[in-house]
Design a protein around this motif. Structure first.
Motif, short mmCIF file in Angstrom:
data_model
loop_
_atom_site.label_atom_id
_atom_site.label_comp_id
_atom_site.label_asym_id
_atom_site.label_seq_id
_atom_site.Cartn_x
_atom_site.Cartn_y
_atom_site.Cartn_z
N GLY A 188 0.79 -1.22 0.00
CA GLY A 188 0.00 0.00 0.00
C GLY A 188 0.82 1.27 0.00
N GLU A 189 2.07 1.18 -0.38
CA GLU A 189 2.97 2.33 -0.29
C GLU A 189 2.98 3.15 -1.59
OE1 GLU A 189 6.88 1.24 1.00
OE2 GLU A 189 6.15 0.05 2.68
N VAL A 190 3.11 4.45 -1.42
CA VAL A 190 3.30 5.38 -2.54
C VAL A 190 4.45 6.32 -2.17
CG1 VAL A 190 2.26 7.14 -4.02
CG2 VAL A 190 0.83 5.30 -3.10
N PRO A 191 5.58 6.29 -2.89
CA PRO A 191 5.94 5.40 -4.01
C PRO A 191 5.86 3.92 -3.61
CG PRO A 191 7.57 7.15 -3.70
CD PRO A 191 6.71 7.15 -2.49
N PRO A 192 5.67 3.05 -4.60
CA PRO A 192 5.58 1.62 -4.29
C PRO A 192 6.84 1.09 -3.62
CG PRO A 192 5.82 2.00 -6.66
CD PRO A 192 5.57 3.32 -6.04
N CYS A 193 6.65 0.06 -2.77
CA CYS A 193 7.77 -0.43 -1.96
C CYS A 193 8.89 -1.03 -2.79
CB CYS A 193 7.26 -1.46 -0.94
SG CYS A 193 6.85 -3.09 -1.64
N GLY A 194 8.55 -1.63 -3.95
CA GLY A 194 9.57 -2.24 -4.80
C GLY A 194 10.03 -3.60 -4.31
N ARG A 195 9.50 -4.06 -3.17
CA ARG A 195 9.96 -5.32 -2.58
C ARG A 195 8.93 -6.44 -2.66
NH1 ARG A 195 10.54 -1.31 1.05
NH2 ARG A 195 8.80 -2.15 2.26
N CYS A 196 7.66 -6.09 -2.62
CA CYS A 196 6.62 -7.13 -2.61
C CYS A 196 6.54 -7.82 -3.97
CB CYS A 196 5.27 -6.54 -2.22
SG CYS A 196 4.52 -5.46 -3.46
N VAL A 197 5.87 -8.94 -4.00
CA VAL A 197 5.78 -9.73 -5.24
C VAL A 197 5.11 -8.93 -6.35
CG1 VAL A 197 4.79 -11.80 -6.27
CG2 VAL A 197 5.77 -11.91 -3.98
N SER A 198 4.09 -8.17 -5.99
CA SER A 198 3.38 -7.39 -7.00
C SER A 198 4.28 -6.32 -7.61
CB SER A 198 2.14 -6.75 -6.38
OG SER A 198 1.38 -6.08 -7.36
N CYS A 199 5.05 -5.64 -6.77
CA CYS A 199 5.99 -4.62 -7.28
C CYS A 199 7.05 -5.26 -8.17
CB CYS A 199 6.65 -3.89 -6.12
SG CYS A 199 5.62 -2.62 -5.35
N GLU A 200 7.56 -6.41 -7.75
CA GLU A 200 8.58 -7.10 -8.54
C GLU A 200 8.04 -7.53 -9.89
OE1 GLU A 200 9.92 -10.24 -6.03
OE2 GLU A 200 11.29 -8.95 -4.88
N LEU A 201 6.81 -8.03 -9.90
CA LEU A 201 6.19 -8.47 -11.15
C LEU A 201 5.98 -7.28 -12.10
CD1 LEU A 201 4.88 -10.98 -12.57
CD2 LEU A 201 2.71 -10.18 -11.63
N ARG A 202 5.53 -6.19 -11.53
CA ARG A 202 5.30 -4.99 -12.35
C ARG A 202 6.63 -4.49 -12.93
NH1 ARG A 202 1.34 0.09 -11.42
NH2 ARG A 202 2.39 1.61 -12.74
N ALA A 203 7.64 -4.40 -12.08
CA ALA A 203 8.95 -3.91 -12.53
C ALA A 203 9.53 -4.81 -13.63
CB ALA A 203 9.90 -3.83 -11.35
N LYS A 204 9.37 -6.11 -13.47
CA LYS A 204 9.87 -7.06 -14.46
C LYS A 204 9.18 -6.85 -15.81
CE LYS A 204 10.56 -12.09 -15.02
NZ LYS A 204 9.69 -12.38 -16.16
N GLY A 205 7.86 -6.63 -15.78
CA GLY A 205 7.12 -6.42 -17.01
C GLY A 205 7.56 -5.18 -17.76
N PHE A 206 7.73 -4.07 -17.04
CA PHE A 206 8.17 -2.83 -17.69
C PHE A 206 9.59 -2.98 -18.21
CE2 PHE A 206 4.50 -0.80 -15.72
CZ PHE A 206 4.16 0.15 -16.67
N ALA A 207 10.45 -3.65 -17.43
CA ALA A 207 11.84 -3.83 -17.87
C ALA A 207 11.91 -4.66 -19.14
CB ALA A 207 12.65 -4.48 -16.76
#
Length: 228
Positions: free
Chosen positions: A194-213
């Motif tokens: 629930g963090e803004v900016p996003p935490c970057g550590r949870c599975v959802s953040c990692e999945l999102r980052a991987k997709g954009f990368a």
């Protein structure tokens, strides 16, 4: 009972405020004559999701209905509605504790009831089998079965449409760019903490980052909230 059948050129988008539903909203805007959005307040721990959905609906210029469903919070037992449970790593062969049993089944049934009243013939949802989670209510055969039940139970013709069903996260990012959703994605929310900016550590953040990368696209949410 005599009633007019819903118009297949008009759609209702289930808008959570996340990456996938935002992409689906802009996908729908490019394809349907009329588009509305529905967002569910189901007692989610992170209310920022609702703010994100409202902002995105406003940016897209679509009418949004917010429906309250407090039963999931009362049931608890998952990391999205129960403050005593933190998102945890997925064990082999098990569903993650972010799975809310029955959520998509209930959401889509309520969405169908709203679509029926509004004369909207198609419901667009951002569920995807390729998602890491393996949620059983995000699978194509689940949607097919539910669509059949909805049409039998309401004596109507409403279609459940899942444009992201077979796409990877990278392909979803590419689609978002194609349909002009990137500006709105700058205000989307997917972080399980629930963090803004996003935490970057949870599975959802990692999945999102991987997709954009993998898509070779800068995440507009990161650019907006972290200045890069």
């Amino acid at each position: 009972m005599n009633h007019a059948l819903p118009d297949p050129a008009c759609a209702l988008v289930v808008l959570s405020g996340g990456q996938d539903s935002t992409t689906c909203l802009y996908w729908a805007l490019a394809r349907y004559r009329r588009v509305e959005a529905v967002t569910f307040d189901y007692g989610q721990r992170h209310r920022v999701e609702l703010d994100a959905a409202r902002t995105i609906a406003r940016m897209a210029g679509v009418s949004q209905t917010v429906l309250p469903i407090d039963t999931f919070a009362a049931l608890g037992g998952n990391a999205l509605t129960d403050s005593g449970i933190a998102p945890a790593a997925v064990e082999a062969g098990a569903l993650p504790n972010t799975f809310v049993p029955g959520r998509n089944l209930v959401f889509l049934t309520f969405a169908a009831a709203l679509a029926y009243q509004r004369g909207l013939g198609e419901i667009v949802t951002g569920v995807a089998e390729a998602d890491y989670s393996g949620y059983p209510d995000c699978r194509a055969h689940t949607l097919a079965a539910l669509e059949g039940a909805i049409n039998l139970g309401m004596d109507t013709r409403i279609r459940l449409v899942a444009p992201l069903m077979a796409l990877s996260k990278a392909e979803t990012v590419a689609l978002a760019a194609e349909v002009g959703a990137l500006d709105a994605l700058a205000y989307s929310h997917t972080c399980y903490e629930g963090e803004v900016p996003p935490c970057g550590r949870c599975v959802s953040c990692e999945l999102r980052a991987k997709g954009f990368a993998e898509a070779g696209v800068a995440d507009p949410l990161i650019s907006r909230t972290r200045g890069r």
